[in-house]
Design an enzyme around this catalytic site. Structure first.
Site, PDB file in Angstrom:
ATOM      1  N   ASN A 150       0.906  -1.361   0.190  1.00 63.60           N
ATOM      2  CA  ASN A 150       0.032   0.489  -0.235  1.00 63.60           C
ATOM      3  C   ASN A 150       1.072   1.602  -0.087  1.00 63.60           C
ATOM      4  OD1 ASN A 150       0.646  -0.727   2.485  1.00 63.60           O
ATOM      5  ND2 ASN A 150      -0.919   0.371   3.443  1.00 63.60           N
ATOM      6  N   GLY A 226       2.251  -6.237   7.251  1.00 62.21           N
ATOM      7  CA  GLY A 226       1.168  -6.444   6.294  1.00 62.21           C
ATOM      8  C   GLY A 226      -0.135  -7.337   7.098  1.00 62.21           C
ATOM      9  N   THR A 230      -1.051 -12.838   7.722  1.00 56.00           N
ATOM     10  CA  THR A 230       0.212 -13.692   7.437  1.00 56.00           C
ATOM     11  C   THR A 230       0.757 -13.445   8.958  1.00 56.00           C
ATOM     12  OG1 THR A 230      -0.129 -12.832   5.704  1.00 56.00           O
ATOM     13  CG2 THR A 230       1.695 -13.187   6.014  1.00 56.00           C
ATOM     14  N   GLU A 248       3.327  -5.633  12.622  1.00 59.50           N
ATOM     15  CA  GLU A 248       2.591  -4.077  12.106  1.00 59.50           C
ATOM     16  C   GLU A 248       1.491  -4.866  11.243  1.00 59.50           C
ATOM     17  OE1 GLU A 248       3.141  -1.605  13.940  1.00 59.50           O
ATOM     18  OE2 GLU A 248       4.547  -1.946  14.336  1.00 59.50           O
ATOM     19  N   CYS A 282      -3.279   1.615   6.359  1.00 58.42           N
ATOM     20  CA  CYS A 282      -3.448   0.974   7.525  1.00 58.42           C
ATOM     21  C   CYS A 282      -4.056   1.778   9.191  1.00 58.42           C
ATOM     22  CB  CYS A 282      -2.388  -0.288   8.202  1.00 58.42           C
ATOM     23  SG  CYS A 282      -1.293   1.386   8.394  1.00 58.42           S
ATOM     24  N   GLU A 461       7.170   0.456  16.341  1.00 57.88           N
ATOM     25  CA  GLU A 461       8.498   1.010  14.764  1.00 57.88           C
ATOM     26  C   GLU A 461       8.857   2.774  15.429  1.00 57.88           C
ATOM     27  OE1 GLU A 461       7.161   0.549  11.411  1.00 57.88           O
ATOM     28  OE2 GLU A 461       8.108  -1.929  11.261  1.00 57.88           O
TER      29      GLU A 461
END
Ligand code: NAD
Length: 480
Positions: A150, A226, A230, A248, A282, A461
């Site tokens: 994205n 992602g 996943t 994340e 996101c 992060e």
């Protein structure tokens, strides 16, 4: 047709098994390049290069590492038009967004961590007259960075910059859906003088190269951005290997609009929060809760502004709403719009695929869509759609707003629109999310912790959090 290559030991190389996958331009629906479908054979080559390069990279002075990374950031700035065009073609996002957000942030990410590492200090704990402890923070070694489609170069650099600044060597895998800017970035790294093997980039799918990368015994940490499923898979397959993991993941973010907000400014920003990058961020606010006294007025103004968004060719300067990233993703988004109607929702605007004229006639365009009349617990309001679809719902009290906001498995971001200071603080404290924006959205200070709670991820992060993640602490205790 252009064939992209992997980047191993400073060189552009073909995948060892010679297998490629197609890369499609979302705005036209046409295959326009091919990317390596890398395998474990390529991974072993990259691991050897990263292993070889790591001691010398870690031994460089902080100033030298910072100087090289700053040159990489400068080179991104020098190629920003080319990179923004490539991002718009590869992803379907408007060129203006790619230039002003994606590529701007890619260079800012690298510049930020180049500076941050020179300011990074470790802890010391004195034990009275008895002893003193100090903590060493050494690079981990070889780390893996996996990023989504994205915000391709933006999130790719957001991961590799702190990893490299901290003295690790990196094996990175960009999304197979948007590989182009990571490929162009390899040339920038060479131009800037990044030593061979310090960064290695492997292209390909999750099963063919993502999975081997996450489970490789010599790769000691994985930074992943992602989807939640996943992320859960990566947690499972690495569980017995005791790797450091930063995950994340997905979001279903609430936007809380109170009756005392600055009306015009709020409408404008709530539209942006819902539909920027075609709703494929996101952090996008896709569940919009509006205090009942202004519900009708807000709905009218909001729908009016959404209707006015200009859908068009991502390469046209006036385009505000480009293509979705792929045909499967567009089909998923359209299926959710259908589901919303089955669940009793009313479409206030949008709801359909858009057939464009000319160059973009086979592209993956979907109208920005606003839906009302749905229960908070229905699938449309619970599952991540990750497209240009939002729902609006009324609420009657602060308590109800908080309960609705917290009523999903996700907890990434949120935004609150009010002029009541006490309420803003109280709601911010109660919301289950890693990020709360008050009277703003996507206003980012790269020093702040970034990440989510619940199914939106593990770890943070940004700033020192990222440098701590990419280093291994060792405490040394000295008795006087
Ligand atoms: P995805 O999970 O399908 O893919 C992400 C990356 O993981 C890709 O590079 C992919 O090839 C790779 N991958 C897939 N399977 C893998 C496996 N088994 N092992 C290792 N790697 C594997 O996600 P996506 O569709 O590319 O991106 C959209 C998702 O990303 C959304 O859920 C969105 O919310 C999330 N996202 C989260 C953040 C955040 O900061 N929390 C930011 C951007 C996107």
């Amino acid at each position: 047709m252009q064939k992209l290559k992997n980047y191993i030991n400073g060189e552009l190389v073909e995948p060892q098994l010679g297998q490629y996958i197609d890369n499609v331009e979302p705005a036209t629906g046409q295959i326009y390049s091919q990317i390596p479908d890398s395998t474990v054979e390529d991974l072993e080559q990259a691991v050897a290069a990263a292993e070889n390069a790591q001691p010398a990279w870690a031994a460089l002075s902080l100033e030298k590492r910072a100087e090289i990374l700053t040159k990489v950031a400068d080179a991104i700035d020098g190629h920003s038009n080319e990179l923004a065009k490539a991002e718009a073609i590869d992803n379907g996002k408007p060129f203006s967004l790619a230039k002003n957000v994606d590529i701007y942030r890619a260079s800012a990410n690298i510049r930020f961590f180049a500076q941050a590492i020179t300011q990074f200090s470790s802890e010391s704990h004195a034990m009275g007259n008895e002893a003193i402890n100090y903590t060493l923070r050494d690079p981990i070694g070889i780390v893996g960075c996996i990023s989504p489609w994205n915000l391709p170069l933006y999130l790719f650099t957001w991961k590799i910059a702190p990893a490299l600044a901290a003295g690790n060597t990196v094996i990175a895998k960009p999304s197979e859906v948007t590989p182009m800017t990571a490929y162009l970035f390899t040339k920038i790294c060479n131009e800037a003088g990044l030593p061979p093997g310090v960064l290695n980039i492997l292209h390909g799918t999750g099963p063919s190269i993502g999975n081997p990368l996450t489970t490789h015994p010599k790769i000691k940490a994985i930074s992943f951005t992602g989807g939640t499923s996943t992320g859960a898979h990566i947690s499972r397959v690495t569980a017995g290997m005791f790797k450091k993991l930063s995950l994340e993941l997905g979001g279903k973010n609430p936007t809380l609009v109170f009756a005392d907000c600055d009306f015009e400014e709020t409408v404008e920003n709530v539209v942006r929060a819902a539909f920027a990058n075609q709703g494929q961020i996101c952090l996008c606010g896709s569940r919009i809760y509006i205090e009942r006294p202004i519900y009708d007025k807000f709905k009218a103004a909001f729908v009016g502004k959404v209707k006015a968004l200009k859908i068009g060719d991502p390469l046209e300067p006036s385009t505000q709403h480009g293509a979705l990233v792929s045909k499967p993703h567009m089909d998923k988004v359209l299926s959710y719009i259908e589901l919303a109607q089955d669940e009793g929702g009313t479409i206030l605007t949008g709801g359909k695929q858009v057939t464009m004229k000319g160059r973009c006639r086979d592209g993956f365009f979907v109208e920005p869509t606003v839906i009302e009349g749905l229960d908070n617990n229905c699938r449309t309001n619970q599952e991540e759609i990750f497209g240009p679809v939002c729902t609006i719902m009324p609420f009657d009290s602060d308590e109800e707003a908080i309960e609705l906001a917290n009523g999903t498995q996700y907890g990434l971001a949120s935004s609150v629109w009010t002029n009541d200071l006490k309420r803003a603080h109280r709601v911010a404290k109660e919301i289950e999310a890693g990020i709360v924006w008050i009277n703003c959205w996507l206003l980012r200070d790269l020093r702040t912790p970034f990440g989510g709670v619940k199914s939106s991820g593990v770890g943070r992060e940004g700033g020192l959090e990222a440098l701590r993640f990419f280093t291994e602490p060792k405490n040394v205790c000295i008795k006087y």
